[in-house]
Design a protein around this motif. Structure first.
Motif, PDB file in Angstrom:
ATOM      1  N   ASN A  12       0.592  -1.143  -0.276  1.00  0.00           N
ATOM      2  CA  ASN A  12       0.039  -0.169   0.237  1.00  0.00           C
ATOM      3  C   ASN A  12       1.169   1.245  -0.331  1.00  0.00           C
ATOM      4  OD1 ASN A  12      -2.579   1.756  -0.082  1.00  0.00           O
ATOM      5  ND2 ASN A  12      -1.539   2.033   2.949  1.00  0.00           N
ATOM      6  N   SER A  43      -0.381  -5.611   2.785  1.00  0.00           N
ATOM      7  CA  SER A  43      -0.876  -4.701   2.647  1.00  0.00           C
ATOM      8  C   SER A  43      -2.489  -5.751   1.844  1.00  0.00           C
ATOM      9  CB  SER A  43      -0.858  -3.811   1.865  1.00  0.00           C
ATOM     10  OG  SER A  43      -0.087  -2.916   2.137  1.00  0.00           O
ATOM     11  N   THR A  46      -5.059  -7.894   4.999  1.00  0.00           N
ATOM     12  CA  THR A  46      -5.490  -6.958   5.938  1.00  0.00           C
ATOM     13  C   THR A  46      -6.952  -7.422   5.093  1.00  0.00           C
ATOM     14  OG1 THR A  46      -5.573  -5.098   4.428  1.00  0.00           O
ATOM     15  CG2 THR A  46      -3.568  -5.452   5.952  1.00  0.00           C
ATOM     16  N   ALA A  47      -7.666  -6.364   6.099  1.00  0.00           N
ATOM     17  CA  ALA A  47      -8.803  -7.310   6.076  1.00  0.00           C
ATOM     18  C   ALA A  47      -9.014  -4.780   5.310  1.00  0.00           C
ATOM     19  CB  ALA A  47      -9.666  -6.674   7.456  1.00  0.00           C
ATOM     20  N   ALA A  49      -9.022  -2.319   6.626  1.00  0.00           N
ATOM     21  CA  ALA A  49      -9.939  -1.432   8.009  1.00  0.00           C
ATOM     22  C   ALA A  49      -8.334  -0.167   7.993  1.00  0.00           C
ATOM     23  CB  ALA A  49      -9.547  -2.141   9.151  1.00  0.00           C
ATOM     24  N   ARG A 175      14.646  -7.903  -6.289  1.00  0.00           N
ATOM     25  CA  ARG A 175      14.766  -7.748  -4.841  1.00  0.00           C
ATOM     26  C   ARG A 175      16.115  -5.941  -4.519  1.00  0.00           C
ATOM     27  NH1 ARG A 175      17.293 -11.253   0.035  1.00  0.00           N
ATOM     28  NH2 ARG A 175      17.161 -10.049   1.678  1.00  0.00           N
ATOM     29  N   SER A 209       9.400  -1.282   2.233  1.00  0.00           N
ATOM     30  CA  SER A 209       9.838  -2.509   2.083  1.00  0.00           C
ATOM     31  C   SER A 209       9.114  -2.621   3.399  1.00  0.00           C
ATOM     32  CB  SER A 209      11.235  -2.986   1.379  1.00  0.00           C
ATOM     33  OG  SER A 209      11.975  -2.378   1.776  1.00  0.00           O
ATOM     34  N   GLY A 234       2.142 -11.807   8.059  1.00  0.00           N
ATOM     35  CA  GLY A 234       1.797 -12.052   6.972  1.00  0.00           C
ATOM     36  C   GLY A 234       2.533 -12.188   5.561  1.00  0.00           C
ATOM     37  N   PHE A 237       8.133 -12.138   2.921  1.00  0.00           N
ATOM     38  CA  PHE A 237       9.304 -11.174   2.170  1.00  0.00           C
ATOM     39  C   PHE A 237       9.816  -9.561   2.875  1.00  0.00           C
ATOM     40  CE2 PHE A 237       6.950 -13.011  -1.473  1.00  0.00           C
ATOM     41  CZ  PHE A 237       8.164 -13.827  -1.891  1.00  0.00           C
ATOM     42  N   ASP A 279      -6.032 -12.846   7.550  1.00  0.00           N
ATOM     43  CA  ASP A 279      -6.085 -12.169   8.102  1.00  0.00           C
ATOM     44  C   ASP A 279      -7.147 -12.680   8.876  1.00  0.00           C
ATOM     45  OD1 ASP A 279      -8.963 -11.122   8.270  1.00  0.00           O
ATOM     46  OD2 ASP A 279      -8.288  -9.225   8.804  1.00  0.00           O
ATOM     47  N   THR A 425       3.250  -8.995  13.520  1.00  0.00           N
ATOM     48  CA  THR A 425       1.866  -8.599  11.770  1.00  0.00           C
ATOM     49  C   THR A 425       3.028  -7.657  11.507  1.00  0.00           C
ATOM     50  OG1 THR A 425      -0.106  -8.326  13.374  1.00  0.00           O
ATOM     51  CG2 THR A 425      -0.117  -6.991  11.069  1.00  0.00           C
ATOM     52  N   PHE A 426       3.698  -6.443  12.296  1.00  0.00           N
ATOM     53  CA  PHE A 426       4.697  -6.108  11.732  1.00  0.00           C
ATOM     54  C   PHE A 426       5.731  -5.492  13.142  1.00  0.00           C
ATOM     55  CE2 PHE A 426       1.116  -2.782  11.629  1.00  0.00           C
ATOM     56  CZ  PHE A 426       2.447  -1.699  12.354  1.00  0.00           C
ATOM     57  N   GLY A 454       5.691   3.646   5.191  1.00  0.00           N
ATOM     58  CA  GLY A 454       4.932   2.553   5.213  1.00  0.00           C
ATOM     59  C   GLY A 454       5.337   1.756   6.836  1.00  0.00           C
ATOM     60  N   ALA A 469      -4.432   1.625  11.674  1.00  0.00           N
ATOM     61  CA  ALA A 469      -3.644   2.828  11.440  1.00  0.00           C
ATOM     62  C   ALA A 469      -2.466   2.654  10.927  1.00  0.00           C
ATOM     63  CB  ALA A 469      -2.697   3.235  12.831  1.00  0.00           C
ATOM     64  N   GLY A 470      -2.469   0.871  10.644  1.00  0.00           N
ATOM     65  CA  GLY A 470      -0.926   0.974   9.663  1.00  0.00           C
ATOM     66  C   GLY A 470      -1.064   1.043   8.068  1.00  0.00           C
TER      67      GLY A 470
HETATM   68  C1  FAD Z   1      -2.664 -10.319   8.511  1.00  0.00           C
HETATM   69  C2  FAD Z   1      -3.193  -9.157   8.791  1.00  0.00           C
HETATM   70  C3  FAD Z   1      -4.099  -8.020   9.017  1.00  0.00           C
HETATM   71  C4  FAD Z   1      -4.024  -6.249   9.068  1.00  0.00           C
HETATM   72  N1  FAD Z   1      -5.043  -6.250   9.360  1.00  0.00           N
HETATM   73  C5  FAD Z   1      -4.778  -4.580   8.846  1.00  0.00           C
HETATM   74  C6  FAD Z   1      -6.061  -3.452   8.679  1.00  0.00           C
HETATM   75  O1  FAD Z   1      -6.647  -4.545   8.685  1.00  0.00           O
HETATM   76  N2  FAD Z   1      -5.545  -1.752   8.341  1.00  0.00           N
HETATM   77  C7  FAD Z   1      -4.406  -1.798   8.894  1.00  0.00           C
HETATM   78  O2  FAD Z   1      -4.338  -0.589   9.208  1.00  0.00           O
HETATM   79  N3  FAD Z   1      -3.500  -2.757   8.858  1.00  0.00           N
HETATM   80  C8  FAD Z   1      -3.598  -4.247   9.058  1.00  0.00           C
HETATM   81  N4  FAD Z   1      -1.820  -4.522   8.772  1.00  0.00           N
HETATM   82  C9  FAD Z   1      -1.016  -4.001   9.032  1.00  0.00           C
HETATM   83  C10 FAD Z   1      -0.414  -3.050   7.312  1.00  0.00           C
HETATM   84  O3  FAD Z   1      -0.605  -4.499   6.767  1.00  0.00           O
HETATM   85  C11 FAD Z   1       0.167  -2.593   7.353  1.00  0.00           C
HETATM   86  O4  FAD Z   1       0.696  -1.449   8.288  1.00  0.00           O
HETATM   87  C12 FAD Z   1       0.721  -2.426   6.084  1.00  0.00           C
HETATM   88  O5  FAD Z   1       0.025  -2.805   5.298  1.00  0.00           O
HETATM   89  C13 FAD Z   1       2.027  -1.793   5.896  1.00  0.00           C
HETATM   90  O6  FAD Z   1       2.160  -1.526   4.642  1.00  0.00           O
HETATM   91  P1  FAD Z   1       4.058  -1.118   3.590  1.00  0.00           P
HETATM   92  O7  FAD Z   1       2.966  -1.147   1.844  1.00  0.00           O
HETATM   93  O8  FAD Z   1       4.451  -0.682   4.258  1.00  0.00           O
HETATM   94  O9  FAD Z   1       4.137  -2.817   3.984  1.00  0.00           O
HETATM   95  P2  FAD Z   1       3.847  -4.152   2.982  1.00  0.00           P
HETATM   96  O10 FAD Z   1       2.388  -4.313   2.249  1.00  0.00           O
HETATM   97  O11 FAD Z   1       4.242  -5.528   3.522  1.00  0.00           O
HETATM   98  O12 FAD Z   1       4.741  -4.035   1.446  1.00  0.00           O
HETATM   99  C14 FAD Z   1       6.038  -4.203   1.856  1.00  0.00           C
HETATM  100  C15 FAD Z   1       6.322  -4.505   0.448  1.00  0.00           C
HETATM  101  O13 FAD Z   1       8.090  -4.890  -0.083  1.00  0.00           O
HETATM  102  C16 FAD Z   1       8.292  -5.530  -0.300  1.00  0.00           C
HETATM  103  N5  FAD Z   1      10.198  -6.012  -0.249  1.00  0.00           N
HETATM  104  C17 FAD Z   1      10.021  -6.209   0.750  1.00  0.00           C
HETATM  105  N6  FAD Z   1      11.726  -6.145   0.288  1.00  0.00           N
HETATM  106  C18 FAD Z   1      12.141  -6.049  -1.270  1.00  0.00           C
HETATM  107  C19 FAD Z   1      12.761  -6.018  -1.169  1.00  0.00           C
HETATM  108  N7  FAD Z   1      14.138  -5.918  -0.515  1.00  0.00           N
HETATM  109  N8  FAD Z   1      13.302  -5.531  -2.690  1.00  0.00           N
HETATM  110  C20 FAD Z   1      11.841  -5.001  -3.207  1.00  0.00           C
HETATM  111  N9  FAD Z   1      11.039  -5.487  -2.132  1.00  0.00           N
HETATM  112  C21 FAD Z   1      10.334  -5.627  -1.031  1.00  0.00           C
HETATM  113  C22 FAD Z   1       7.780  -7.174  -0.622  1.00  0.00           C
HETATM  114  O14 FAD Z   1       7.141  -8.432  -1.049  1.00  0.00           O
HETATM  115  C23 FAD Z   1       6.353  -5.864   0.091  1.00  0.00           C
HETATM  116  O15 FAD Z   1       5.166  -6.351  -1.595  1.00  0.00           O
HETATM  117  C24 FAD Z   1      -2.383  -6.215   8.709  1.00  0.00           C
HETATM  118  C25 FAD Z   1      -1.101  -6.721   8.472  1.00  0.00           C
HETATM  119  C26 FAD Z   1      -1.544  -8.699   8.432  1.00  0.00           C
HETATM  120  C27 FAD Z   1      -0.064  -9.151   8.523  1.00  0.00           C
END
Ligand code: FAD
Length: 491
Positions: A12, A43, A46-47, A49, A175, A209, A234, A237, A279, A425-426, A454, A469-470
């Motif tokens: 996201n 992302s 997630t649900a 939310a 990567r 990432s 989740g 990676f 989830d 989760t994170f 992120g 909030a994530g």
């Molecule tokens: C089961 C579950 C349910 C959740 N429910 C919610 C919810 O309902 N509402 C909410 O706000 N939050 C929720 N969260 C938390 C939320 O998912 C995170 O806070 C948010 O999605 C993080 O977004 P991001 O883009 O930072 O990370 P991510 O969405 O994890 O994206 C990071 C991306 O980077 C890629 N990556 C990693 N390393 C490398 C690299 N070296 N080179 C290239 N690419 C790389 C990964 O493959 C991934 O695609 C949930 C999390 C989980 C696991």
């Protein structure tokens, strides 16, 4: 020639950054470590939310124009003023969240969701999970009224579709492993496609990432002993690559490096998330029952607050129990309140007509200890206070480990027990950014050409986290980091 922006990670945050950079006219390439079938990062699990400040139903209907008049009439959305969002962030983080970043998160939450809508993301009310039907009306509680249509999967697929239409290049199974520098600024990314190394030049790089939750070694090193035993909810990676790449060129570590978001998660869930279940392994209806360990003892106040304000820290409590396991126990009176995740096929559940039989079926629990706990809990429930799941009803059980709300006597069979462990989760620790998304070095200076957003941003969450909030933080700071990387000051 257009400015070249490289974004690391297509979750996201990264996709919002890519779209915002593209809006500035930049040529944007997104590097994604996962193959297409697993893309979308955490992302996608997630649900969907999303926590957003809103003044009332009118502002929400602007965000969700698909709501029918009947739905609006049947729903009490209340309001979630910015001050309440700020208070929630401060309270759950024990007043440690960075005030500047938190202010940006809160004040830009609604404008960012409106921008996402313009990018093709649709939103709907979180009926069922965040509002119960009482006396014919849904009443929202806990500051979490909105979710993306289609959940996390729907959210990221909408962003991927928009990115494709906007001419953004997404390179899967690429990567990022390092950053290159030239004349004191970041000049590109060292990339591995399989074992094949290459360099991708950039005028600006956005790190998106994720955290280091999928890295068992870093978990143990930073979160502490036992964290290697947690299940990852989740993507497999998010192993801390972006954080390490920035630290390697002098970025400042920031935030709660020993802290993380972790929940009660099915005991038999796989080591990493399964996109087919999403989830669904989480088990978040514990406020309506009791949670016991292998000694049969309760160990948290299951009703301390709405689920949104306790679930992210109770995973740590479960990890600390013998065998890293616990059982959530309910009776038939509250069965209709259990979230949909209790009704999936992949659930570790036992059912019985008596508590004695339930204890036998649970297996691995001290039966006498468990029956003693149920008896003393039942005796302590304050009957006089009416039960209401939509408010903190103050229906207590005064015990050494109290239950502060929603305490109901366990007296109506069939009884059910759900076996849970800790699902991470994170992680909360990461990089320090400015409100404009620039990564700071250890001297507190912005590293030219480097931005972040992120999960890998430190300073927002400490000890705990308010649900939803994530994704909002990822979108808010993703849009900001992308705008900055695209060459403009974020508006
Ligand atoms: C089961 C579950 C349910 C959740 N429910 C919610 C919810 O309902 N509402 C909410 O706000 N939050 C929720 N969260 C938390 C939320 O998912 C995170 O806070 C948010 O999605 C993080 O977004 P991001 O883009 O930072 O990370 P991510 O969405 O994890 O994206 C990071 C991306 O980077 C890629 N990556 C990693 N390393 C490398 C690299 N070296 N080179 C290239 N690419 C790389 C990964 O493959 C991934 O695609 C949930 C999390 C989980 C696991």
């Amino acid at each position: 020639m257009s400015r070249q922006v490289v974004v690391l990670g297509a979750g996201n945050a990264g996709l919002c950054a890519a779209l915002a950079a593209r809006e500035q006219g930049a040529e944007v390439t997104v590097l994604e470590a996962a193959p297409p079938a697993e893309h979308g990062g955490n992302s996608a699990f997630t649900a969907g939310a999303m926590r957003v400040a809103y003044s009332g139903a009118d502002e929400l209907t602007g965000l969700m124009p698909d709501l029918t008049p009947a739905e609006i009439a049947q729903t009490d959305f209340g309001s979630y003023p910015r001050a309440a969002f700020l208070d929630d962030m401060a309270r759950v983080t024990e007043y440690r969240c960075d005030p500047e970043l938190t202010d940006v998160l809160v004040t830009r939450s609604m404008p960012t969701l409106q921008w996402m809508r313009g990018q093709g993301v649709r939103f709907m009310p979180s009926y069922g999970r965040q509002a119960f039907l009482v006396d014919g009306r849904f009443t929202f509680w806990g500051g979490l009224a909105v979710e993306a249509y289609g959940g996390g999967r729907g959210l990221v697929e909408a962003l991927f579709a928009r990115a494709a239409r906007a001419g953004i290049t997404v390179l899967h199974e690429h990567r990022g492993v390092g950053l290159t520098e030239e004349d004191g600024r970041v000049s590109g990314v060292l990339v591995r496609q399989g074992r094949q190394p290459s360099v991708l030049a950039a005028d600006a790089v956005v790190l998106a990432s994720g955290g280091f939750q999928a890295n068992a070694e870093w978990r143990t090193r930073y979160l502490g002993p036992g964290w290697d035993l947690a299940r990852v909810r989740g993507t497999r990676f998010n192993v801390g690559d972006g954080i390490r790449m920035a630290l390697d060129i002098g970025a400042m570590p920031f935030g709660n490096w020993s802290g993380c978001h972790a929940v009660g998660w099915d005991r038999n869930a796989p080591p990493f998330g399964n996109l087919a279940v999403g989830d669904g392994y989480q088990k978040h209806s514990y406020p309506f029952g009791i949670m016991v360990n292998a000694a049969g003892q309760r160990f948290v106040d299951e009703g301390a607050d709405f689920r949104n304000y306790t679930y992210a820290r109770y995973g740590r409590e479960i990890l600390a129990q013998p065998g890293q396991v616990a059982w959530q126990v309910f009776d038939a009176k509250v069965a209709h309140l259990l979230r949909d995740e209790y009704r999936i096929r992949e659930v570790s559940k036992v059912t019985a007509g008596t508590m004695e039989e339930l204890a036998r079926k649970m297996g691995g629990i001290d039966t006498d200890g468990f029956l003693r706990t149920v008896r003393s809990y039942n005796e302590a429930v304050t009957w006089a206070v009416p039960f209401n799941p939509n408010v903190k009803d103050g229906r207590r059980a005064d015990l050494p480990v109290p239950k502060s709300n929603w305490a109901c006597v366990l007296d109506t069979p069939p009884y059910t027990a759900y076996e849970v462990t800790c699902g991470i989760t994170f992680t909360f620790g990461g990089l320090r950014i400015t409100p404009g998304g620039a990564v700071l070095d250890v001297a507190g200076q912005a590293i030219p050409g480097l931005f972040a957003c992120g999960e890998l941003v430190g300073g927002l969450f400490y000890f705990n986290y308010p649900g939803g909030a994530g994704l909002t933080a990822g979108a808010v700071f993703g849009r900001i980091a992308g705008t900055s990387a695209g060459g403009s000051a974020p508006g």
